[in-house]
Every structure is written in C-alpha cells, then in structure tokens.
Design an enzyme around this catalytic site. Sequence first.
Site, PDB file in Angstrom:
ATOM      1  N   ARG A  24      -0.956   4.685   0.360  1.00  0.00           N
ATOM      2  CA  ARG A  24      -0.510   3.394   1.435  1.00  0.00           C
ATOM      3  C   ARG A  24       0.107   2.497   0.335  1.00  0.00           C
ATOM      4  NH1 ARG A  24      -1.514  -2.211   0.815  1.00  0.00           N
ATOM      5  NH2 ARG A  24      -3.723  -1.521   0.307  1.00  0.00           N
ATOM      6  N   ASP A  25      -0.682   1.700  -0.559  1.00  0.00           N
ATOM      7  CA  ASP A  25      -0.004   0.610  -1.347  1.00  0.00           C
ATOM      8  C   ASP A  25       1.213   1.213  -2.294  1.00  0.00           C
ATOM      9  OD1 ASP A  25       0.264  -1.675  -2.643  1.00  0.00           O
ATOM     10  OD2 ASP A  25      -1.128  -1.518  -4.093  1.00  0.00           O
ATOM     11  N   HIS A 216      -8.932  -4.547  -8.267  1.00  0.00           N
ATOM     12  CA  HIS A 216      -7.529  -4.133  -8.254  1.00  0.00           C
ATOM     13  C   HIS A 216      -6.250  -4.639  -8.820  1.00  0.00           C
ATOM     14  CE1 HIS A 216      -4.448  -2.378  -4.836  1.00  0.00           C
ATOM     15  NE2 HIS A 216      -3.676  -3.006  -6.011  1.00  0.00           N
ATOM     16  N   HIS A 218      -3.034  -4.924 -11.498  1.00  0.00           N
ATOM     17  CA  HIS A 218      -1.748  -4.452 -11.872  1.00  0.00           C
ATOM     18  C   HIS A 218      -1.509  -4.485 -13.080  1.00  0.00           C
ATOM     19  CE1 HIS A 218       0.472  -4.730  -7.419  1.00  0.00           C
ATOM     20  NE2 HIS A 218      -0.644  -4.023  -7.291  1.00  0.00           N
ATOM     21  N   CYS A 249       4.238  -4.945  -5.009  1.00  0.00           N
ATOM     22  CA  CYS A 249       3.718  -5.882  -3.922  1.00  0.00           C
ATOM     23  C   CYS A 249       5.138  -6.213  -3.580  1.00  0.00           C
ATOM     24  CB  CYS A 249       2.939  -6.867  -4.487  1.00  0.00           C
ATOM     25  SG  CYS A 249       2.698  -8.158  -3.203  1.00  0.00           S
ATOM     26  N   ASN A 258       0.636  -0.493  -9.618  1.00  0.00           N
ATOM     27  CA  ASN A 258      -0.728  -0.640 -10.010  1.00  0.00           C
ATOM     28  C   ASN A 258      -1.187   0.236 -11.108  1.00  0.00           C
ATOM     29  OD1 ASN A 258      -1.573  -1.573  -7.128  1.00  0.00           O
ATOM     30  ND2 ASN A 258      -0.399   0.151  -6.393  1.00  0.00           N
TER      31      ASN A 258
END
Length: 315
Positions: A24-25, A216, A218, A249, A258
């Site tokens: 997804r991300d 989460h 990065h 993002c 990520n």
Amino acid sequence: MTLPMAVPAQGLPARVRIHEVGARDGLQNEKGTVPTEVKAEFIRRLADAGLTTIEATSFVHPKWVPQLADAEQLFPLVAGLPVELPVLVPNERGLDRALALGARRVAVFASATESFAKANLNRTVDEALAMFEPVVARAKADGAQVRGYVSMCFGDPWEGQVPIAQVVRVCRALMDLGCDELSLGDTIGVATPGHVLELLASLNEQRVPTSALGVHFHDTYGQALANTLAALQHGVTTVDASAGGLGGCPYAKSATGNLATEDLVWMLRGLGIDTGVDLGRLVATSVWMAGQLGRPSPSRTVRALSHEDQDPKEQ
C-alpha cells in the site's frame, strides 16, 4: 544464505509483529500503475514469507491516489489469505467500500501538524479528527479493528520541529475516538533515538499505553534502525516496514523510503527477536518485485543477500 549470529540484548521484547506496508504505502508512490495481479502476487509472496499483517490497499478516491484505484478488484484476490489485511479508509465512503468487501482491519490517516493536514487532507487537524469520528465509530460497531496513523510526529517540511505535546494531543484524540492502535510516523525521517524515547514516555504519561503503539520510520538520514531499537527498548512490539524499502510520501518531497523490512528482520534476528519471517523468501520476493518495477531494491540487506556468492559454507 548468510544470517547474523543471534546475540540477545537485555530488555527487548521476545517477539515483534511487523506491519508490512509495501503493497500500500510502497506502491502508492510509484509513478506508474502496477497491474492488479502483480499486486496480488506480491501480497501472496509476502504472506508466504511469513508476514502476518500486510496492508493491502487504500480505499481513497482514484483522483487522489490513482495507483490504488483498483482496490475493489485487488482485495477479493487476496482476501482468502490466512493473514491480516488492513486497508486505509479516508472517510465514510471509503469505509463503506472496504466493509462491503469484508475488510476487518481499517486505518485512518491523521496528521500532527496543520500544514500536512492541509496538504494531505485539505482540512485542519481538528476538522480531520471530526471527519474520522464517525468512521472509527462505524468501523468499531461493525467489529473491525481500527489503526490511527499519525504523520509528522517528529518533524514537518513546512513547520520544522514539531512539539511533542502537539503530537500527544492528536494521539490522545485518536485513542478517545476509539482507535485500537496508533502508528507514529516519522514522515520525513528526522527522528533520533532520544526524541523517540521522549515521545513514547510522554504518550504513556497521557494514558496512551505502549501496547497500543507502533512505529513507522523513514530512513532519510539513516536513522530508521536506530530509532526502531530505541522504540523496542521502550517496549514497543509493532514496527511498520516496507518490503525492499519501497515507498516514501507523495505529499512530503523530502521523504525517502520506508524502513526496509529485510533490514529490520536482519537486525531483529541478530537480537534473537522472533518475527516469524523467512528472510530468504522475503528477499526473493523483493528481488521479484524490483524486477516488476524495473529497478533494484534500495534495501541494503536485499542487495547483500541477493548478490552474495553461493558457498558450501553458507548457513
């Protein structure tokens, strides 16, 4: 395949649940659209590698995230897998679409800063929280679990440093709405371990338990693993990561990828922490996905293990 020697450290959890966000991300940031069947195969391979929580897609309007416009087509292809398949729902319409397909875990996406709330949701922070209130209530009434993402917890490209109290206020509000879990996002990768520990302690002081928190990170400044270790030392047992280091993002141009799931698994294995993940299968999955995308994986672990010479002494 080379594996690290396991040397447990004191005060760390015995097991960590990896919340895999690559499908997804990761894929929502691709310039092109990945075919639905490729996404489904990616999720199947991630499940086969032992990941038990795989964020599948996002039920947002195709205008905003065209890369995930196939959510209705994708979700039924993977719904039968024996894993948790969370999906992102931005509003009640997105929730309706997700619940209609049988989704049992959903997530809302909030911001700790006004600038990012405006850029990402076209709302103030408080307006976004008000929008999420009926979403969370209806999801809970339907028996679904709800995760609240909180972006810009450690820094914002427009506002700079973000006061910890500001982050805590948004997190506490999401818990009050009924969220079961929060994911603390270092959207532009500026966090450092001391900052992580201070935020976690401040959240505990405001009755947000560590058991409800995930992290989460990065890796913009190479701090993601150090920050993860700090969170583990505090007692966090849920860590978001993206297979092969996919993603960033779309609304924060300074954000790089990520934390790579393989890099995380390598560190956790070395610490003697159980994840249930087969690192070899995971690396093979990311190599396969990199081939689908036409570029090499940015994960250091993927690069190291996929290029190592075959040797009779390998473990």
